[in-house]
Design a protein around this motif. Structure first.
Motif, PDB file in Angstrom:
ATOM      1  N   PRO A 117     -28.051  -0.626  58.218  1.00  0.00           N
ATOM      2  CA  PRO A 117     -26.942  -0.950  57.301  1.00  0.00           C
ATOM      3  C   PRO A 117     -25.659  -1.641  57.918  1.00  0.00           C
ATOM      4  O   PRO A 117     -25.122  -1.109  58.876  1.00  0.00           O
ATOM      5  CB  PRO A 117     -26.596   0.145  56.398  1.00  0.00           C
ATOM      6  CG  PRO A 117     -27.898   1.024  56.613  1.00  0.00           C
ATOM      7  CD  PRO A 117     -28.193   1.067  58.071  1.00  0.00           C
ATOM      8  N   LEU A 118     -25.197  -2.584  57.438  1.00  0.00           N
ATOM      9  CA  LEU A 118     -24.103  -3.112  58.018  1.00  0.00           C
ATOM     10  C   LEU A 118     -22.732  -2.968  57.215  1.00  0.00           C
ATOM     11  O   LEU A 118     -22.946  -3.473  55.902  1.00  0.00           O
ATOM     12  CB  LEU A 118     -24.075  -4.590  58.259  1.00  0.00           C
ATOM     13  CG  LEU A 118     -25.143  -5.053  59.310  1.00  0.00           C
ATOM     14  CD1 LEU A 118     -25.795  -6.549  58.989  1.00  0.00           C
ATOM     15  CD2 LEU A 118     -24.852  -4.457  60.752  1.00  0.00           C
ATOM     16  N   ALA A 119     -21.814  -2.505  57.541  1.00  0.00           N
ATOM     17  CA  ALA A 119     -20.497  -2.292  56.707  1.00  0.00           C
ATOM     18  C   ALA A 119     -19.504  -3.251  57.559  1.00  0.00           C
ATOM     19  O   ALA A 119     -19.061  -3.082  58.635  1.00  0.00           O
ATOM     20  CB  ALA A 119     -20.099  -0.760  56.788  1.00  0.00           C
ATOM     21  N   HIS A 120     -18.999  -4.054  56.676  1.00  0.00           N
ATOM     22  CA  HIS A 120     -17.890  -4.996  57.174  1.00  0.00           C
ATOM     23  C   HIS A 120     -16.714  -5.108  55.975  1.00  0.00           C
ATOM     24  O   HIS A 120     -17.112  -5.224  54.697  1.00  0.00           O
ATOM     25  CB  HIS A 120     -18.208  -6.316  57.400  1.00  0.00           C
ATOM     26  CG  HIS A 120     -17.150  -7.189  58.148  1.00  0.00           C
ATOM     27  ND1 HIS A 120     -16.062  -7.743  57.445  1.00  0.00           N
ATOM     28  CD2 HIS A 120     -17.011  -7.495  59.428  1.00  0.00           C
ATOM     29  CE1 HIS A 120     -15.382  -8.285  58.365  1.00  0.00           C
ATOM     30  NE2 HIS A 120     -15.943  -8.282  59.525  1.00  0.00           N
ATOM     31  N   ARG A 121     -15.446  -4.964  56.018  1.00  0.00           N
ATOM     32  CA  ARG A 121     -14.525  -4.786  55.096  1.00  0.00           C
ATOM     33  C   ARG A 121     -14.428  -6.145  54.169  1.00  0.00           C
ATOM     34  O   ARG A 121     -14.003  -6.014  53.030  1.00  0.00           O
ATOM     35  CB  ARG A 121     -13.028  -4.716  55.831  1.00  0.00           C
ATOM     36  CG  ARG A 121     -11.966  -4.680  54.878  1.00  0.00           C
ATOM     37  CD  ARG A 121     -10.572  -4.920  55.457  1.00  0.00           C
ATOM     38  NE  ARG A 121     -10.466  -4.010  56.658  1.00  0.00           N
ATOM     39  CZ  ARG A 121      -9.518  -4.206  57.656  1.00  0.00           C
ATOM     40  NH1 ARG A 121      -8.674  -5.116  57.419  1.00  0.00           N
ATOM     41  NH2 ARG A 121      -9.578  -3.490  58.664  1.00  0.00           N
ATOM     42  N   ILE A 122     -14.923  -7.232  54.827  1.00  0.00           N
ATOM     43  CA  ILE A 122     -14.814  -8.527  53.814  1.00  0.00           C
ATOM     44  C   ILE A 122     -15.516  -8.331  52.554  1.00  0.00           C
ATOM     45  O   ILE A 122     -15.657  -8.984  51.882  1.00  0.00           O
ATOM     46  CB  ILE A 122     -14.978  -9.723  54.585  1.00  0.00           C
ATOM     47  CG1 ILE A 122     -14.587 -10.832  53.905  1.00  0.00           C
ATOM     48  CG2 ILE A 122     -16.670  -9.838  54.983  1.00  0.00           C
ATOM     49  CD1 ILE A 122     -14.490 -12.183  54.812  1.00  0.00           C
ATOM     50  N   ASN A 123     -16.738  -7.719  52.815  1.00  0.00           N
ATOM     51  CA  ASN A 123     -17.899  -7.549  51.645  1.00  0.00           C
ATOM     52  C   ASN A 123     -17.587  -6.509  50.697  1.00  0.00           C
ATOM     53  O   ASN A 123     -17.666  -6.788  49.386  1.00  0.00           O
ATOM     54  CB  ASN A 123     -19.216  -7.145  52.318  1.00  0.00           C
ATOM     55  CG  ASN A 123     -19.928  -8.181  52.986  1.00  0.00           C
ATOM     56  OD1 ASN A 123     -19.743  -9.285  52.873  1.00  0.00           O
ATOM     57  ND2 ASN A 123     -20.761  -7.936  54.221  1.00  0.00           N
ATOM     58  N   GLY A 124     -16.983  -5.490  50.914  1.00  0.00           N
ATOM     59  CA  GLY A 124     -16.658  -4.567  49.998  1.00  0.00           C
ATOM     60  C   GLY A 124     -17.783  -3.718  49.357  1.00  0.00           C
ATOM     61  O   GLY A 124     -17.558  -2.871  48.598  1.00  0.00           O
ATOM     62  N   TRP A 125     -19.090  -3.610  50.272  1.00  0.00           N
ATOM     63  CA  TRP A 125     -20.316  -2.937  49.925  1.00  0.00           C
ATOM     64  C   TRP A 125     -21.163  -2.888  51.120  1.00  0.00           C
ATOM     65  O   TRP A 125     -20.724  -3.806  51.948  1.00  0.00           O
ATOM     66  CB  TRP A 125     -20.981  -3.645  48.911  1.00  0.00           C
ATOM     67  CG  TRP A 125     -20.981  -5.191  48.682  1.00  0.00           C
ATOM     68  CD1 TRP A 125     -20.451  -6.109  47.877  1.00  0.00           C
ATOM     69  CD2 TRP A 125     -21.949  -5.819  49.661  1.00  0.00           C
ATOM     70  NE1 TRP A 125     -20.748  -7.451  48.471  1.00  0.00           N
ATOM     71  CE2 TRP A 125     -21.478  -7.193  49.295  1.00  0.00           C
ATOM     72  CE3 TRP A 125     -22.843  -5.701  50.671  1.00  0.00           C
ATOM     73  CZ2 TRP A 125     -22.238  -8.379  49.936  1.00  0.00           C
ATOM     74  CZ3 TRP A 125     -23.434  -6.924  51.368  1.00  0.00           C
ATOM     75  CH2 TRP A 125     -23.236  -7.967  51.336  1.00  0.00           C
ATOM     76  N   VAL A 126     -22.162  -2.064  51.143  1.00  0.00           N
ATOM     77  CA  VAL A 126     -23.023  -2.073  52.220  1.00  0.00           C
ATOM     78  C   VAL A 126     -24.528  -2.319  51.827  1.00  0.00           C
ATOM     79  O   VAL A 126     -25.026  -1.754  50.954  1.00  0.00           O
ATOM     80  CB  VAL A 126     -23.006  -0.733  52.763  1.00  0.00           C
ATOM     81  CG1 VAL A 126     -24.053  -0.628  54.142  1.00  0.00           C
ATOM     82  CG2 VAL A 126     -21.641  -0.587  53.621  1.00  0.00           C
ATOM     83  N   ALA A 127     -25.125  -3.388  52.191  1.00  0.00           N
ATOM     84  CA  ALA A 127     -26.591  -3.543  51.513  1.00  0.00           C
ATOM     85  C   ALA A 127     -27.345  -2.273  52.262  1.00  0.00           C
ATOM     86  O   ALA A 127     -27.439  -2.210  53.682  1.00  0.00           O
ATOM     87  CB  ALA A 127     -26.732  -4.750  52.120  1.00  0.00           C
ATOM     88  N   ASP A 128     -28.270  -1.714  51.499  1.00  0.00           N
ATOM     89  CA  ASP A 128     -29.341  -1.010  52.075  1.00  0.00           C
ATOM     90  C   ASP A 128     -28.613   0.162  52.807  1.00  0.00           C
ATOM     91  O   ASP A 128     -29.206   0.876  53.768  1.00  0.00           O
ATOM     92  CB  ASP A 128     -30.231  -1.651  52.804  1.00  0.00           C
ATOM     93  CG  ASP A 128     -31.208  -2.385  52.048  1.00  0.00           C
ATOM     94  OD1 ASP A 128     -32.388  -1.627  51.673  1.00  0.00           O
ATOM     95  OD2 ASP A 128     -30.928  -3.379  51.836  1.00  0.00           O
ATOM     96  N   GLY A 129     -27.461   0.483  52.305  1.00  0.00           N
ATOM     97  CA  GLY A 129     -26.660   1.759  52.837  1.00  0.00           C
ATOM     98  C   GLY A 129     -26.875   3.169  51.857  1.00  0.00           C
ATOM     99  O   GLY A 129     -27.328   2.963  50.921  1.00  0.00           O
ATOM    100  N   THR A 130     -26.262   4.100  52.428  1.00  0.00           N
ATOM    101  CA  THR A 130     -26.343   5.472  51.753  1.00  0.00           C
ATOM    102  C   THR A 130     -25.061   5.348  50.885  1.00  0.00           C
ATOM    103  O   THR A 130     -23.894   4.731  51.261  1.00  0.00           O
ATOM    104  CB  THR A 130     -26.360   6.552  52.578  1.00  0.00           C
ATOM    105  OG1 THR A 130     -25.467   6.494  53.545  1.00  0.00           O
ATOM    106  CG2 THR A 130     -27.756   6.499  53.083  1.00  0.00           C
TER     107      THR A 130
END
Length: 310
Positions: A117-130
């Motif tokens: 899962p990739l976390a980046h501030r610009i998205n505001g969400w994590v795809a397939d994260g916990t």
């Protein structure tokens, strides 16, 4: 200067297209939507094809391919509206981890054992994260709340935006194909609606937009491969152009299908919703347009063929 893509790269992309067409059709999309949007068998199939190791060095058990190859594959993932997080894990996380010398998990990703899962501030969400689940316009995307992080890594942003643009191109191509196919069979006044000039012009507008965006996308991927200082600018250009083409394709396909184009019964909505989701992922259109504007108007990027092909 040779602008052609290498034959083996095109053959690989074509093989992926054929594989996904046979294993990830609309019946699968509807099953995933109804029964849970992940299927371990699909992920295993992608790993068996070697796609999870596409960018992993051969020494680590991968194929060692280029980012241009990855963009070609991401385009096919968009065309198939692939539900599994192959692009984020194999085509964005892997080169990012390699650039940071964080290679511990790369072999596991190549073998299909690890999703990243990739976390980046610009998205505001994590795809397939916990974490706390967040609703998405796309029913086949799993989003979780962004953890407390200050991560704004520019390389991760560029890789994510590049592969989002590639998927948007594939999505637009698929929606255009669906609209063309429908225009051939839907009849009005005793003839297929595709015979009417107004329909032809709308479909042609999408085809032209795609002709303009593809070379922009390939240039952006090649700029990243070559380590050009202008790569971020080219990626932003690709993201803007791909978003515009995908939105135009979605709007046109809906109109060609008539009022029922908005309904769940028409398969089009899967691609349309994915396009809406990716259009705002890894930087909005306004964000990337601003990067292009500042570079060109500010003089950091000189324009014209003399500089473009230097």
């Amino acid at each position: 200067m040779d602008f052609r893509i290498a034959p083996d790269s095109l053959e690989l992309a074509d093989a992926v297209r054929q594989y996904l067409a046979g294993t990830h059709g609309t019946d699968v999309l509807r099953r995933l939507d109804a029964e849970g949007n992940r299927d371990p068998a699909i992920w295993c199939g992608l790993a068996e094809m070697g796609l999870t190791g596409l960018l992993v060095p051969e020494a680590e058990g991968g194929l060692g391919r280029s980012l241009l190859d990855a963009a070609l594959i991401a385009r096919e993932c968009g065309r198939a509206c692939l539900a599994e997080p192959l692009v984020d894990t194999a085509l964005v996380a892997v080169p990012w981890l390699l650039a940071r010398n964080q290679t511990d998990e790369v072999a596991a990703i190549a073998g299909g054992e690890r999703r990243f899962p990739l976390a980046h501030r610009i998205n505001g969400w994590v795809a397939d994260g916990t974490g706390e689940a967040i609703a998405s316009v796309d029913p086949l995307r799993n989003l979780a709340a962004l953890p407390a992080t200050d991560d704004a890594d520019p390389l991760l942003l560029d890789l994510g935006a590049l592969m989002a643009a590639a998927q948007l191109v594939g999505l637009a191509e698929a929606m255009l194909d669906q609209a063309v196919d429908y225009a051939k069979i839907r009849e009005q006044f005793g003839q297929p609606i595709g015979a009417f000039q107004a329909i032809k012009h709308r479909l042609a507008d999408v085809a032209v937009a795609l002709e303009f965006v593809r070379p922009v996308l390939w240039r952006a991927a090649t700029a990243m491969d070559d380590g050009l200082s202008s790569a971020s600018l080219h990626i932003s250009h690709a993201k803007v152009a791909a978003t515009d083409a995908a939105y135009l394709a979605a709007e046109t396909a809906i109109q060609v299908h008539g009022a029922m184009g908005y309904t769940y019964e028409v398969d089009l909505h899967f691609w349309m919703k994915r396009a809406w989701a990716l259009g705002g992922a890894w930087g909005s259109r306004a964000f990337h347009q601003s990067r292009v504007d500042h570079a060109v108007i500010g003089g950091a990027q000189r324009i014209g063929p003399r500089h473009t092909f230097a």
